[in-house]
Design an enzyme around this catalytic site. Sequence first.
Site, mmCIF file in Angstrom:
data_model
loop_
_atom_site.group_PDB
_atom_site.id
_atom_site.type_symbol
_atom_site.label_atom_id
_atom_site.label_comp_id
_atom_site.label_asym_id
_atom_site.label_seq_id
_atom_site.Cartn_x
_atom_site.Cartn_y
_atom_site.Cartn_z
ATOM 1 N N HIS A 39 0.714 -0.898 0.366
ATOM 2 C CA HIS A 39 -0.206 0.039 0.077
ATOM 3 C C HIS A 39 1.181 1.193 0.243
ATOM 4 C CE1 HIS A 39 -3.396 -2.435 0.491
ATOM 5 N NE2 HIS A 39 -4.272 -1.624 0.968
ATOM 6 N N ASP A 59 -8.007 3.791 0.004
ATOM 7 C CA ASP A 59 -7.178 3.406 -0.570
ATOM 8 C C ASP A 59 -6.547 5.045 -1.722
ATOM 9 O OD1 ASP A 59 -5.947 1.500 0.990
ATOM 10 O OD2 ASP A 59 -6.975 0.088 0.166
ATOM 11 N N ASP A 65 -9.354 -0.231 -3.704
ATOM 12 C CA ASP A 65 -9.194 -0.726 -2.697
ATOM 13 C C ASP A 65 -7.820 -1.968 -3.681
ATOM 14 O OD1 ASP A 65 -9.368 -0.991 0.217
ATOM 15 O OD2 ASP A 65 -9.812 -3.310 -0.573
ATOM 16 N N TYR A 66 -6.886 -1.531 -2.851
ATOM 17 C CA TYR A 66 -5.641 -2.221 -2.816
ATOM 18 C C TYR A 66 -5.374 -3.860 -2.039
ATOM 19 C CZ TYR A 66 -3.589 2.624 -5.149
ATOM 20 O OH TYR A 66 -3.714 3.435 -5.246
#
Length: 218
Positions: free
Chosen positions: A18, A146, A159-160
């Site tokens: 992230h 994210d 969204d990772y």
Amino acid sequence: AVPLAAFPAGAGPGILVHAIFEELDFRAGAAEHRRVVERVLDRFGTERRWTEPLLAAVENTLAAPLQASPGGSPVTLATVPQCDRLNEVPFLFRVAGVGERVRYVTAARLADVFLRHGAPVGLPRYGERLRRMGFQTAGFLEGVIDLVFRHDGRFHVVDYKSSQLGPTAADYDAPALAAAMEAHDYVLQYHLYLVALHRHLRLRVSGYDPDRHLGGVH
């Protein structure tokens, strides 16, 4: 082969991945991306032997086509400028009315909504799983998205995920991804993110219309 098939699993490595995407200028070249990967590896105390696998995963992700709108042409993160993205977007919103009478948000009520609309398209019976959760809540919901990016006037959620499903590309086919999304309730997670973005845009965008301004989840 999957570039990160052998990369360590767990929360720490996930946070590292992230951090890389948070610091990247998506439109910079591979040389700059390499510098970011190496800098983050050093900061996390992780061996630089993971530079090449991480860099390959980063470039693959940035080049992946994302559906921008119904019937529209795909967009890639590699084309999104810094001025059209927000990293780590916090939110806090009310999930039930609080006054003389508290109206709880329950698993059953959420399940009814999901099933009524056949949502999501790939998992139309997801509402049945929601009903089995059996929760009820009132008050406020807090979280962090994210990435939010803007493309052609639409705002999208990213969204990772670095979940390991197996060592080969076949382990990440559509049925496998759908099963993982359901098992970890990422489906509910991204719907909550969309509600947060919708409420924010409703307050900040003049003439806001979700059909015109709200993009997808990726």
